[in-house]
Every structure is written in structure tokens, then in C-alpha cells.
Write an enzyme that holds these catalytic residues in place. Structure first.
Site, PDB file in Angstrom:
ATOM      1  N   LYS A  36       8.918  -6.379  -7.344  1.00 44.10           N
ATOM      2  CA  LYS A  36       8.187  -5.163  -7.713  1.00 44.10           C
ATOM      3  C   LYS A  36       7.666  -4.467  -6.458  1.00 44.10           C
ATOM      4  CE  LYS A  36       3.892  -7.738  -8.406  1.00 44.10           C
ATOM      5  NZ  LYS A  36       2.810  -8.091  -9.347  1.00 44.10           N
ATOM      6  N   TYR A 265      -9.177  13.714  15.971  1.00 38.85           N
ATOM      7  CA  TYR A 265     -10.055  14.487  15.090  1.00 38.85           C
ATOM      8  C   TYR A 265     -11.496  13.994  15.159  1.00 38.85           C
ATOM      9  CZ  TYR A 265      -5.956  16.529  12.786  1.00 38.85           C
ATOM     10  OH  TYR A 265      -4.794  17.214  12.509  1.00 38.85           O
TER      11      TYR A 265
END
EC number: 5.1.1.1
Length: 370
Positions: A36, A265
Site C-alpha cells: 500500500k 524565507y
């Protein structure tokens, strides 16, 4: 030049891990490889193929789309959908020959009705909630009555029954033993009514390592298939695994900066002294979380280099001033291998190794070796 960031997947490690699991569980039990979440980020189809070649006999997924991907790739083995199937997906699941999980009587009735309408029998496994608190029939009189009713439905082939352990990877094993006892009581009660199953299963990765009494007919390796241990509390000496994924990138820019230079940033990081800053084409959109800003480390020329400033969407910066002759296109290990294991990254993030490998984004190419 190819993409400057990639996840290198060692398929020989997958083969090795399956063979180690086979040695542990013996020759007579089935191995259901859990692929999965795109094979825990490693690539479901290539991992499934190699796992089956190495000795797995079945596959497990969490979404119908994952099962469909495997079928479209030509894989014919049984595939168990471990989670929920919505009513409008049942027809497609039957068309793709997917084994469904049943955990409520109304869902079972719907599956049976659709299967009969198509002139088919739907193969299903029943899920019992012995202590996880998720989907599953309760191990009490009400749950037993529901299971009995499901087994009587026309249109269903009730092939298997299973449960899932909540704490098999923890040092205290008492809760797992209690869960297993509850599961066996359910099986015994059903057997008294003449209800038996071809496949009884409950052993996840940690239980494969710690609880041989839980192997029953089939085991479900997940994280250990990829060479990672379920936790630091299992006995790693019992199973010698090889990690399959190494996340790599190439340096895209190197520049010398002065003391006082702000990085990224928010200007949250200020360079304390003259140094060299390398840019990497890796950011949170690739699965390298912003939480690693000024916290993460990578390997450049075999030496640790610290992430400085905020991780951006597509880039991050590392201080390489202490490493000689760093150049554009030099290969960098983001995680993987003994020198920078994924578990260390998980510790920086306060999470688990499962999450780190699953985070690696879809735009990061998987490159298969071995």
C-alpha cells in the site's frame, strides 16, 4: 543530466528481506506482501514483482486504485484490500478480482448482492477488531452473530479472517498477547458452529519478529519488507534486514557567503562566519518537510552538512564550508544507509520511519537497481 533528485531503490534488498522473512516463518505459511501507499514510497509495482519472485504469494493494499494499478501491470496473484470499499466501487473491485475486507454486515450484504447480480462470488476476508479501535467486527456475542450471518450469505466466498495488533512493536508485549487471545477465542467459537477459514492471519511486521505463535496461515510483512524495523523496541538480531531506499540529490549551486548573510524565507538563519552554502533541488513538495529547517543534516562527500534556513517548496540550503572542494553536481545523500539512516531523520521530526519514506513525493523519480 537526469533529474537532480531521485530515490534509489535497491531491489536486491527487497529480495533479501523476503527471503529472511521466509526463513523466519517457515516454508508452509503464505507471505502477503503489503505494498500500500505506493509500496511505502518505494514503488508498488516493482516491489510487488520482486517480492513475488522472492517468495511472497499474495499482496495487500489499502485503496482500490492501488489494486487496479497492480492488476494493470499484469500481476495475477490474490490482492487483499485491507480497508474500506465504497458501494459504488464494489463492481470495479469484482471486475479486477480484488479480495475485499468485510467488517460490517450491511457492507457484506451489499457486496453479496452486487456479486450475485454479476453472476459472481466475491472473495472476502473478515476483519475482527481485537483492540485496535478501528474497523472490524467486535469480538463479542454481537460480533459473532454478525460474522455468522455474513458467512451464510450467498454470493460470498469467505476465504479468510484477520485482525491487526496495536502494540506488537513495543517492549510491553501483554496487550498483543491479549489481542491474540481474543482473536483465537473468536476463531474457536466460530469453529464450534462449523465455520472455518482457509486463511487466518494477524502477524504484522512486528509480530513476525516477536510473536511466532501468531503466524497461523499467513503473515503480512509491511515495513520489514523495505528493510526498516517497526520500532527501536523489537529485537533486530532476529531478522537481518537491508534498507531498500536511499534518497539522493545533486548540488545545483555553491557560493561563498559572508558573516551576517541571511538564508531563506523569513531570514530565520544568519550565517555566523564566512562559509560556503550549497543549494539542493529538494523541498517540502518532494517530501522533505519544512520541520527540518535548520535541523536536518545530509551527507556531502561522506561528511555531515547541516540544513540552514527554512526548507522551501522546491529547494533547501546546506552549510558545506567545512567540506573541501564541494562542486555543482556533487551527489548528496538525503537519507539512507548506515551513515544517515531514515530513523535518524524520523527522530529529528518526532515521527517514525514509515512516515519519512511514505512522504517522498511522486515527482521524485524512483531509480531501481539490483
Amino acid at each position: 543530466m537526469k533529474e537532480p533528485i531521485w530515490a534509489e531503490i535497491n531491489l536486491e534488498a527487497i529480495r533479501h528481506n523476503i527471503k529472511e522473512i521466509r526463513k523466519m516463518v517457515g516454508p508452509n505459511r503464505e507471505i502477503m506482501a503489503v505494498v500500500k501507499a505506493n509500496g511505502y514510497g518505494h514503488g508498488a509495482v516493482p516491489v510487488a514483482r520482486v517480492a513475488l519472485e522472492a517468495g511472497a504469494t499474495r499482496l495487500a493494499v489499502a485503496r482500490l486504485s492501488e489494486a487496479q494499478e497492480l492488476r494493470r501491470a499484469g500481476l495475477k496473484v490474490p490482492i487483499l484490500l485491507l480497508g474500506y470499499i465504497s458501494p459504488d466501487q464494489i463492481g470495479d473491485a469484482l471486475e479486477y478480482n480484488v479480495t475485499l475486507t468485510v467488517f460490517r454486515f450491511d457492507l457484506a450484504k451489499k457486496i453479496a448482492a452486487i456479486a450475485q447480480g454479476r453472476g459472481q462470488r466475491a472473495t472476502v476476508h473478515l476483519k475482527v477488531d481485537t483492540g485496535m479501535g478501528r474497523i472490524g467486527f467486535t469480538p463479542d456475542e454481537e460480533g459473532l452473530a454478525e460474522i455468522t450471518a455474513v458467512c451464510a450469505l450467498n454470493g460470498l466466498d469467505v476465504e479468510g479472517i484477520y485482525t491487526h495488533f496495536a502494540t506488537a512493536d513495543e517492549q510491553d508485549k501483554s496487550y498483543t498477547r491479549w489481542q491474540f487471545k481474543r482473536f483465537m477465542l473468536v476463531l474457536n467459537r466460530l469453529e464450534e458452529q462449523g465455520i472455518t477459514f482457509s486463511l487466518r492471519h494477524c502477524a504484522n511486521s512486528a509480530a513476525i519478529m516477536e510473536f511466532p505463535e501468531t503466524y497461523l496461515d499467513l503473515v503480512r510483512p509491511g515495513i520489514i519488507l523495505y528493510g526498516l524495523y517497526p520500532s527501536e523496541e523489537v529485537d533486530k538480531g532476529k531478522l537481518l534486514l537491508q534498507p531498500a531506499m536511499t534518497l539522493k540529490a545533486r548540488i545545483t549551486h555553491v557560493k561563498k557567503v559572508n558573516s551576517g548573510t541571511k538564508i531563506s524565507y523569513g531570514c530565520t538563519y544568519t550565517v555566523p562566519q564566512e562559509t560556503d552554502i550549497a543549494s539542493l533541488p529538494l523541498g517540502y513538495a518532494d517530501g522533505y518537510p519544512r520541520l527540518l529547517s535548520s535541523k536536518g543534516q545530509v551527507l556531502v562527500k561522506g561528511k555531515r552538512a547541516r540544513v540552514v534556513g527554512r526548507v522551501c517548496m522546491d529547494q533547501c540550503m546546506v552549510d558545506v564550508g567545512h567540506i573541501a572542494e564541494v562542486k555543482v553536481h556533487d551527489e548528496v545523500i538525503i537519507f539512507g544507509g548506515a551513515e544517515l539512516p531514515v530513523e535518524e531523520v524520523a527522530t529529528w521530526l518526532g515521527t517514525i520511519n514509515y512516515e519519512v519514506v511514505c512522504w517522498v513525493g511522486s515527482r521524485v523519480p524512483r531509480v531501481y537497481i539490483g
